[in-house]
Scaffold this motif. Structure first.
Motif, PDB file in Angstrom:
ATOM      1  N   GLN A 248       0.836  -1.205   0.000  1.00  0.00           N
ATOM      2  CA  GLN A 248       0.000   0.000   0.000  1.00  0.00           C
ATOM      3  C   GLN A 248       0.869   1.253   0.000  1.00  0.00           C
ATOM      4  N   GLU A 249       1.924   1.261   0.806  1.00  0.00           N
ATOM      5  CA  GLU A 249       2.805   2.422   0.869  1.00  0.00           C
ATOM      6  C   GLU A 249       3.560   2.595  -0.448  1.00  0.00           C
ATOM      7  N   ALA A 250       4.007   1.506  -1.046  1.00  0.00           N
ATOM      8  CA  ALA A 250       4.703   1.596  -2.329  1.00  0.00           C
ATOM      9  C   ALA A 250       3.792   2.170  -3.401  1.00  0.00           C
ATOM     10  N   ARG A 251       2.556   1.743  -3.401  1.00  0.00           N
ATOM     11  CA  ARG A 251       1.598   2.280  -4.384  1.00  0.00           C
ATOM     12  C   ARG A 251       1.414   3.781  -4.196  1.00  0.00           C
ATOM     13  N   ARG A 252       1.318   4.200  -2.933  1.00  0.00           N
ATOM     14  CA  ARG A 252       1.164   5.625  -2.652  1.00  0.00           C
ATOM     15  C   ARG A 252       2.392   6.404  -3.124  1.00  0.00           C
ATOM     16  N   SER A 258       5.720  10.081  -8.068  1.00  0.00           N
ATOM     17  CA  SER A 258       6.189   9.759  -9.420  1.00  0.00           C
ATOM     18  C   SER A 258       7.582   9.147  -9.419  1.00  0.00           C
ATOM     19  N   ILE A 259       7.883   8.320  -8.401  1.00  0.00           N
ATOM     20  CA  ILE A 259       9.147   7.595  -8.405  1.00  0.00           C
ATOM     21  C   ILE A 259       8.925   6.252  -9.102  1.00  0.00           C
ATOM     22  N   ALA A 261       9.166   2.094  -9.849  1.00  0.00           N
ATOM     23  CA  ALA A 261       8.793   0.946  -9.023  1.00  0.00           C
ATOM     24  C   ALA A 261       9.971   0.400  -8.231  1.00  0.00           C
ATOM     25  N   ALA A 262      11.146   0.355  -8.841  1.00  0.00           N
ATOM     26  CA  ALA A 262      12.314  -0.194  -8.143  1.00  0.00           C
ATOM     27  C   ALA A 262      12.669   0.644  -6.922  1.00  0.00           C
ATOM     28  N   GLU A 263      12.618   1.969  -7.063  1.00  0.00           N
ATOM     29  CA  GLU A 263      12.930   2.838  -5.935  1.00  0.00           C
ATOM     30  C   GLU A 263      11.893   2.681  -4.823  1.00  0.00           C
ATOM     31  N   ALA A 264      10.628   2.601  -5.212  1.00  0.00           N
ATOM     32  CA  ALA A 264       9.572   2.393  -4.220  1.00  0.00           C
ATOM     33  C   ALA A 264       9.762   1.070  -3.501  1.00  0.00           C
ATOM     34  N   ALA A 265      10.149   0.038  -4.245  1.00  0.00           N
ATOM     35  CA  ALA A 265      10.366  -1.281  -3.648  1.00  0.00           C
ATOM     36  C   ALA A 265      11.425  -1.221  -2.564  1.00  0.00           C
ATOM     37  N   PHE A 266      12.546  -0.567  -2.857  1.00  0.00           N
ATOM     38  CA  PHE A 266      13.624  -0.466  -1.871  1.00  0.00           C
ATOM     39  C   PHE A 266      13.181   0.353  -0.659  1.00  0.00           C
ATOM     40  N   GLN A 267      12.413   1.410  -0.886  1.00  0.00           N
ATOM     41  CA  GLN A 267      11.994   2.276   0.222  1.00  0.00           C
ATOM     42  C   GLN A 267      11.084   1.552   1.205  1.00  0.00           C
ATOM     43  N   VAL A 268      10.269   0.617   0.715  1.00  0.00           N
ATOM     44  CA  VAL A 268       9.341  -0.077   1.619  1.00  0.00           C
ATOM     45  C   VAL A 268       9.916  -1.395   2.145  1.00  0.00           C
ATOM     46  N   GLY A 269      11.164  -1.728   1.756  1.00  0.00           N
ATOM     47  CA  GLY A 269      11.802  -2.884   2.382  1.00  0.00           C
ATOM     48  C   GLY A 269      12.047  -4.083   1.498  1.00  0.00           C
ATOM     49  N   TYR A 270      11.691  -4.012   0.208  1.00  0.00           N
ATOM     50  CA  TYR A 270      11.967  -5.138  -0.686  1.00  0.00           C
ATOM     51  C   TYR A 270      13.401  -5.068  -1.178  1.00  0.00           C
ATOM     52  N   GLU A 271      14.053  -6.220  -1.275  1.00  0.00           N
ATOM     53  CA  GLU A 271      15.421  -6.276  -1.797  1.00  0.00           C
ATOM     54  C   GLU A 271      15.435  -6.595  -3.289  1.00  0.00           C
ATOM     55  N   SER A 272      14.359  -7.209  -3.780  1.00  0.00           N
ATOM     56  CA  SER A 272      14.298  -7.611  -5.183  1.00  0.00           C
ATOM     57  C   SER A 272      13.146  -6.888  -5.890  1.00  0.00           C
ATOM     58  N   VAL A 289       3.571  -0.018 -12.992  1.00  0.00           N
ATOM     59  CA  VAL A 289       3.430   1.059 -13.977  1.00  0.00           C
ATOM     60  C   VAL A 289       2.030   1.077 -14.568  1.00  0.00           C
ATOM     61  N   ARG A 290       1.510  -0.075 -14.942  1.00  0.00           N
ATOM     62  CA  ARG A 290       0.166  -0.128 -15.538  1.00  0.00           C
ATOM     63  C   ARG A 290      -0.909   0.207 -14.522  1.00  0.00           C
ATOM     64  N   ASP A 291      -0.701  -0.213 -13.286  1.00  0.00           N
ATOM     65  CA  ASP A 291      -1.679   0.079 -12.245  1.00  0.00           C
ATOM     66  C   ASP A 291      -1.775   1.580 -11.981  1.00  0.00           C
ATOM     67  N   VAL A 292      -0.640   2.251 -11.845  1.00  0.00           N
ATOM     68  CA  VAL A 292      -0.650   3.689 -11.572  1.00  0.00           C
ATOM     69  C   VAL A 292      -1.202   4.457 -12.766  1.00  0.00           C
ATOM     70  N   ARG A 293      -0.884   4.001 -13.986  1.00  0.00           N
ATOM     71  CA  ARG A 293      -1.451   4.645 -15.179  1.00  0.00           C
ATOM     72  C   ARG A 293      -2.974   4.542 -15.165  1.00  0.00           C
ATOM     73  N   ARG A 294      -3.489   3.380 -14.750  1.00  0.00           N
ATOM     74  CA  ARG A 294      -4.945   3.205 -14.671  1.00  0.00           C
ATOM     75  C   ARG A 294      -5.547   4.112 -13.606  1.00  0.00           C
TER      76      ARG A 294
END
Length: 307
Positions: A248-252, A258-259, A261-272, A289-294
């Motif tokens: 949820q936080e990554a989506r926000r 407008s960052i 997906a990879a940067e958002a992933a690292f910020q919320v704790g994902y390594e991959s 990317v497609r979800d945010v565009r929608r």
């Protein structure tokens, strides 16, 4: 529901409509009181419910916690006892008859205070129940809620009267047998209160690695007890809960900043990033990317989301 109830409900929705000229969530001068308006059926909205009381004046809503579905409308109300990641969707709304609702935030100190004033024994119990409940609306509760909302029209009365009406509202909720377990979330040392503390920590430190033994020690439980009680309260395991909060936080972040997906992933704790994208698509139905565009296309078309 009788004529008196319908009269009260109509007065409530008229006031909400008056003070929500646009769709969205609107804070009021009454502390902790929010008004919500939605004029179209919504996409699923992912958010975190705070401890609160949610009441619908017009329309209906479905909330999902884990795999469980909760439906409420003007004949019922929803209580949240902890900070829980939910998926909400308005099921009845139109331009002519918008979805109109309200949310009243409360804290556990208010519940403890009411329990003490009622002369109720405050004992920590080895029990915990689901942090969301849907209960049948009662005349006495609706009457108190209407009086609170009407204070918006006389703001000079809010500092004096609002605390007493909110106190009455919480008292009415606690009187309902279906909400009896809510009291245990306020009692220091109870299993429900300790799990609520773990829930708050996971909401706050979601980007950190999940260490069950550390959480269990903080909650003064064994790891197996923590797992069982946590699932009883949230409907999810701790790792599932953390995943919901992270995604949820990554989506926000992707949507609002407008960052990528990879940067958002690292910020919320994902390594991959690839693992993140797979879990994101599993939860939201599309890759990032497609979800945010929608989502942005819905905003361009004038469709809004609500709490």
């Amino acid at each position: 529901m009788g004529d008196w109830f319908e009269k009260q409900r109509r007065e409530l929705l008229q006031i909400i409509e008056k003070f929500t000229l646009e769709d969205g969530t609107h804070d009021t001068q009454v502390p902790g009181l929010r008004l919500i308006r939605t004029s179209e059926l919504s996409e699923p909205v992912y958010s975190v419910y705070e401890p609160s009381l949610c009441i619908v004046a017009q329309g209906s809503k479905v909330v999902m916690l884990g795999q469980e579905v909760y439906h409420y409308d003007p004949s019922s109300y929803l209580t949240a006892s902890a900070h829980l990641p939910i998926t909400g969707q308005v099921m009845e709304a139109s331009r002519e008859t918008p979805y109109l609702s309200l949310q009243i935030l409360f804290d556990m100190n208010q519940i403890l205070d009411i329990m003490q004033a009622s002369g109720e024994a405050i004992r920590a119990k080895s029990e915990a129940s689901r942090g969301l409940k849907v209960s049948r609306m009662q005349d006495t509760l609706l009457d108190a809620v209407l009086r609170l909302v009407k204070l918006i029209e006389t703001p000079q009365d809010i500092p004096v009267l609002a605390p007493y009406v909110i106190r009455e509202i919480i008292y009415r909720v606690l009187q309902n047998e279906n909400n009896a377990s809510l009291k245990q979330f306020a009692v220091i040392g109870s299993h429900a209160q300790r799990i609520a503390g773990v829930v708050e920590r996971l909401n706050r430190d979601f980007a950190q690695p999940l260490r069950i033994d550390e959480l269990a020690a903080e909650a003064r439980m064994s790891a197996s007890s923590l797992y069982d009680y946590f699932k009883e309260v949230t409907g999810m395991s701790p790792i599932q809960f953390q995943k919901h909060i992270r995604l949820q936080e990554a989506r926000r972040l992707i949507f609002s900043r407008s960052i990528n997906a990879a940067e958002a992933a690292f910020q919320v704790g994902y390594e991959s990033p690839s693992h993140f994208s797979r879990e994101y698509a599993r939860m939201f139905g599309l890759p990032p990317v497609r979800d945010v565009r929608r989502l942005r296309s819905y905003l361009v078309d004038g469709i809004t989301v609500s709490e």
